[in-house]
Design an enzyme around this catalytic site. Structure first.
Site, PDB file in Angstrom:
ATOM      1  CB  SER A  22      -0.934   0.001   1.213  1.00  0.00           C
ATOM      2  OG  SER A  22      -1.850  -1.068   1.144  1.00  0.00           O
TER       3      SER A  22
ATOM      4  CG  ASP B 195     -14.617  -1.230   1.759  1.00  0.00           C
ATOM      5  OD1 ASP B 195     -14.684  -2.327   1.174  1.00  0.00           O
ATOM      6  OD2 ASP B 195     -13.945  -1.031   2.798  1.00  0.00           O
TER       7      ASP B 195
END
Length: 631
Positions: free
Chosen positions: A328, A352
C-alpha cells in the site's frame, strides 16, 4: 732380393706444410674478418640498439603505486582510510633460478597452509615485467616480519615492503554504501590498464569504492633504478611521484546512519533516508551487514563461506538489490494518477462492503478490513489504506495509464546516479507479460497492481525516490551518494524529466491524505506520530510474501516466520515543507504501520530534533533553510 729403402722427399713435405700453413692463415684471416665485421655491426651500425639493450639490463623502471583517495561523510568523518602495512613481495629474477624452492621454504618458515602455497604460485603466474616484484602477502605481523628477516639468507628474492592498505574505521556501518576493496583477480587483471595498475594490488569491488574506482585510484608513478647482476638496486636514476587518488565526500551522515541502524534493530530489512531538495542519500542501511575490512587483505575461505551461506544474507544489499512488492505504500502515487487523469476528484466516493467485484465477475478482491469502511473518498482511502477504493481506481485507470504514471515515479527502473549495483525492479505491463509469460493481461491483475501487489517489484531505494517525488511535488533529483569528488560536484549526465501535472493541487491533496494517516484519530499509523513536534506525511504497507487462497485469512501462527508479510512504511517531514524522506522495509515484519512506522518516526526525530529533543530552528516554521538543491 731386398727392396730398396725410399729416401725422404724433404722438398715435397715442405710444400705440403706451406700449403697447410697458408690454409690455416686464410682461415684465421677469414675468422678475424668475420669477427671484425661483427664488431663493426654491433658497435657502429647497431650502436643505438645495443646501447638500449645494455641499459635495459642495467636500468629498470619500478612502479610506485598511488595512495588511494579517502572517503568522508558529509561532516568530515572518515569512512575509508589508508593505514601503513608491511607486505611480502617476491622478485623472481633474484630468487636464484629456483623460486619454487624459495616458496616452499617460506611456507615452512611461516607455518602456512597448502592453500597459501598454491596461491603464491597463482600470484607469480600473473603477467608482469622483469624485475617487477609480486605481492604475496599483505599485512605481515611483527612475528612474521622477524621470521623473514632471520631467514633472509634462505629466502633470496623476498622482501618486506611498507605500503598503505585500505581500512574502514566504522566497519559494518557503511559496508553496503561505501563498499570495499579487494585483491585484483585474474579476470580483472585482463581488463585493467596494465600501466596504471602496475604495483597496485587492490581494486574497488562494491559500492562507492567500485563506482568511483578511477578517481580514487590515482595515477601510478615510477623510479628508474640501476641494478647489479644480482638485481640489487644500486642507485635511483630518475623519480616521478605518483598522483594520489581524489578524496570523496559523501552525502551520508554517520550520526543519522547509526540512529537508523539503532531504530531498525536486529531485524532484517533496510532504511533509506533522502533529502527531497537535492537527492542526497543521508542514510542507507541494509541489515544484517558485515565487516568490509575482512576483504582488504584477502578473506579466508571459511569466513567467506560463513557470510555467503548465512540464511540472513549479510552480503546482500537490500537497499539496491532487494526486490519487494511495495504494498500500500504506492497508493499515494496511484491517487496522483487518478487525480491527474481526471478519473477521480478528492471527493469521489466508493462504497466498501469489505471487498470489490469486477463487473460481470463474482471473484471477490478483499479489503484488509473484511467488515468494510462504508462510503470512502480519496482522503479516507489513503488514511485508512482502503483496498476497495484503490481496486476501483486501478480498474478505472486501466493498466496502460497506471503503468505510465508509475514509471514517471521511477518504479521499475534504475533511479540512482552513482550506485552501479542497483536492480531495475519491475513495473509490469501487457507487453511485458506477453514477452515473458506468453499470456494476455487480465483485468484482475490491474486491480492487484493498484494496491502494490502482483508482479510489481521495487527496491527500497526506488520506493524512497517515489516518496521523495511526492514531497518535492514532482521535481526529479536522482539519489546519489557522492557530494563532491576531488572537490567537484558530480553532475547528472541524464537528468530525469520532472512530473508535470495538469492540476498542481493534486500534490497537496495527496499530501493531506498522507498527513491524515499519521495525525487523524482514525489514521492507521497515528500511534507512530504521537507526540511529534512536527507534521508527518506517511503511508504504511503490508505486502504478502506468499499467496493466500481465495476466502482464506492470514494466520501468522500457521505461517512460517520467513513466509510472513513484509512491513513497509514511507513518509516525509515536516509535511508542509519536506526536508527529509524516510523509507523502511522490514522483512516478515507483518504490520507496516505498527512495526515499520515507529522506525520511520525514530529516524525523523534523529534528523529534525536537537540533542535536547527540541525541533531544530531551521524546521520550526516556514520553509527549511537546509537542503540546497544539488547542481
Amino acid at each position: 732380393m731386398p727392396q730398396p729403402i725410399p729416401l725422404k722427399d724433404h722438398e715435397k713435405e715442405k710444400h705440403l706444410v706451406n700449403r697447410r700453413l697458408l690454409a690455416c692463415a686464410a682461415m684465421v684471416f677469414s675468422l678475424c674478418a668475420v669477427l671484425v665485421g661483427r664488431l663493426y655491426v654491433l658497435q657502429v651500425l647497431q650502436h643505438a640498439q645495443q646501447t638500449a639493450v645494455s641499459e635495459n639490463n642495467r636500468v629498470h623502471v619500478l612502479p610506485i603505486a598511488p595512495e588511494r583517495g579517502l572517503i568522508y561523510d558529509r561532516n568530515g568523518v572518515v569512512l575509508a582510510d589508508n593505514k601503513p602495512s608491511f607486505d611480502l613481495t617476491m622478485t623472481r629474477e633474484r630468487a636464484g633460478g629456483d623460486s619454487a624452492k624459495v616458496l616452499d621454504t617460506l611456507t615452512q618458515v611461516l607455518g602456512l597452509t597448502e592453500d597459501d602455497r598454491k596461491q603464491f604460485d597463482k600470484d607469480l603466474r600473473r603477467g608482469r615485467k622483469p624485475f617487477e616484484p609480486v605481492t604475496l602477502m599483505v599485512g605481515l605481523s611483527e612475528e612474521q616480519i622477524a621470521l623473514v628477516a632471520v631467514n633472509q639468507f634462505r629466502l633470496p628474492g623476498l622482501d618486506v615492503e611498507p605500503q598503505f592498505i585500505r581500512e574502514y574505521p566504522l566497519a559494518e556501518h557503511f559496508a553496503h554504501s561505501v563498499g570495499y576493496v579487494g585483491r585484483i583477480n585474474e579476470k580483472e587483471a585482463k581488463t585493467l590498464d596494465s600501466t596504471e595498475y602496475r604495483g597496485t594490488q587492490s581494486i574497488g569491488k562494491t559500492g562507492i569504492e567500485r563506482f568511483y574506482e578511477s578517481q580514487l585510484h590515482g595515477h601510478v608513478g615510477y623510479e628508474e633504478v640501476e641494478t647489479n647482476a644480482q638485481g640489487r638496486v644500486m642507485r635511483v636514476l630518475n623519480h616521478k611521484a605518483p598522483t594520489p587518488g581524489q578524496d570523496i565526500v559523501l552525502t551520508l551522515d554517520a550520526h543519522l546512519q547509526v540512529a537508523a541502524e539503532k531504530a531498525l534493530g536486529d531485524r532484517r530489512g533496510s532504511v533509506v533516508v533522502l533529502d527531497p531538495a537535492n537527492g542526497d542519500v543521508l542514510a542507507m542501511v541494509s541489515n544484517p551487514s558485515f565487516d568490509p575490512n575482512l576483504f582488504v587483505k584477502g578473506i579466508s575461505f571459511k569466513q567467506y563461506a560463513a557470510l555467503r551461506d548465512s540464511i540472513d544474507r549479510p552480503l546482500f544489499n537490500r537497499v539496491l538489490r532487494g526486490l519487494y512488492a511495495p504494498g500500500s505504500t504506492v497508493k499515494p502515487e496511484v491517487a496522483i494518477a487518478g487525480l491527474d487523469s481526471g478519473v477521480i476528484t478528492p471527493g469521489s466516493r466508493v462504497f466498501d462492503p469489505g471487498y470489490y467485484e469486477l463487473p460481470n465477475y463474482h471473484h471477490k478482491y478483499r479489503n484488509w478490513n473484511r467488515s468494510g469502511d462504508g462510503w470512502v473518498d480519496m482522503y479516507t482511502a489513503i488514511m485508512r489504506s482502503n483496498d476497495t477504493y484503490f481496486y476501483d481506481l486501478a480498474h478505472k485507470l486501466g493498466i496502460d495509464r497506471l503503468h505510465d504514471y508509475m514509471a514517471e515515479f521511477g518504479l521499475g527502473q534504475k533511479v540512482s546516479l552513482d550506485m552501479f549495483e542497483e536492480a531495475s525492479g519491475l513495473m509490469p505491463s501487457p507487453e511485458w507479460k506477453r514477452a515473458t509469460r506468453r499470456q494476455a493481461w487480465f483485468p484482475g491483475e490491474t486491480l492487484i497492481l493498484g494496491i502494490g501487489q502482483g508482479y510489481m517489484q521495487v527496491t527500497p531505494l526506488q520506493l524512497a525516490q517515489a516518496t521523495s517525488l511526492l514531497a518535492s511535488k514532482g521535481v526529479w533529483h536522482r539519489p546519489h551518494l557522492a557530494m563532491t569528488v576531488g572537490g567537484d560536484t558530480p553532475i547528472d549526465p541524464h537528468p530525469m524529466p520532472d512530473i508535470v501535472l495538469h492540476d498542481k493541487h493534486a500534490w497537496d491533496q495527496v499530501n493531506q491524505g498522507m498527513q491524515m494517516v499519521m495525525h487523524d484519530p482514525r489514521g492507521i499509523a497515528r500511534a507512530a506520530a504521537a507526540g511529534a513536534q512536527y507534521r508527518i506525511a506517511g503511508k504504511s504497507g503490508t505486502a504478502q510474501v506468499v499467496a493466500i487462497k481465495q476466502g482464506e485469512r492470514y494466520n501468522r501462527n500457521k505461517t512460517l516466520e520467513r513466509h510472513r508479510d513484509n512491513a513497509l512504511f514511507v513518509g516525509f517531514a515536516p509535511a508542509e515543507h519536506p526536508s527529509v524522506v524516510v523509507a523502511v522495509m522490514i522483512e516478515n515484519g507483518e504490520a507496516g504501520g505498527r512495526v515499520a512506522g515507529p522506525v520511520v518516526r525514530e529516524v525523523m526525530d534523529a534528523y529534525l530534533l536537537d540533542e535536547q529533543g527540541h525541533l531544530k530552528p531551521e524546521y520550526a516554521g516556514g520553509a527549511p533553510t537546509r537542503g540546497v538543491p544539488h547542481t
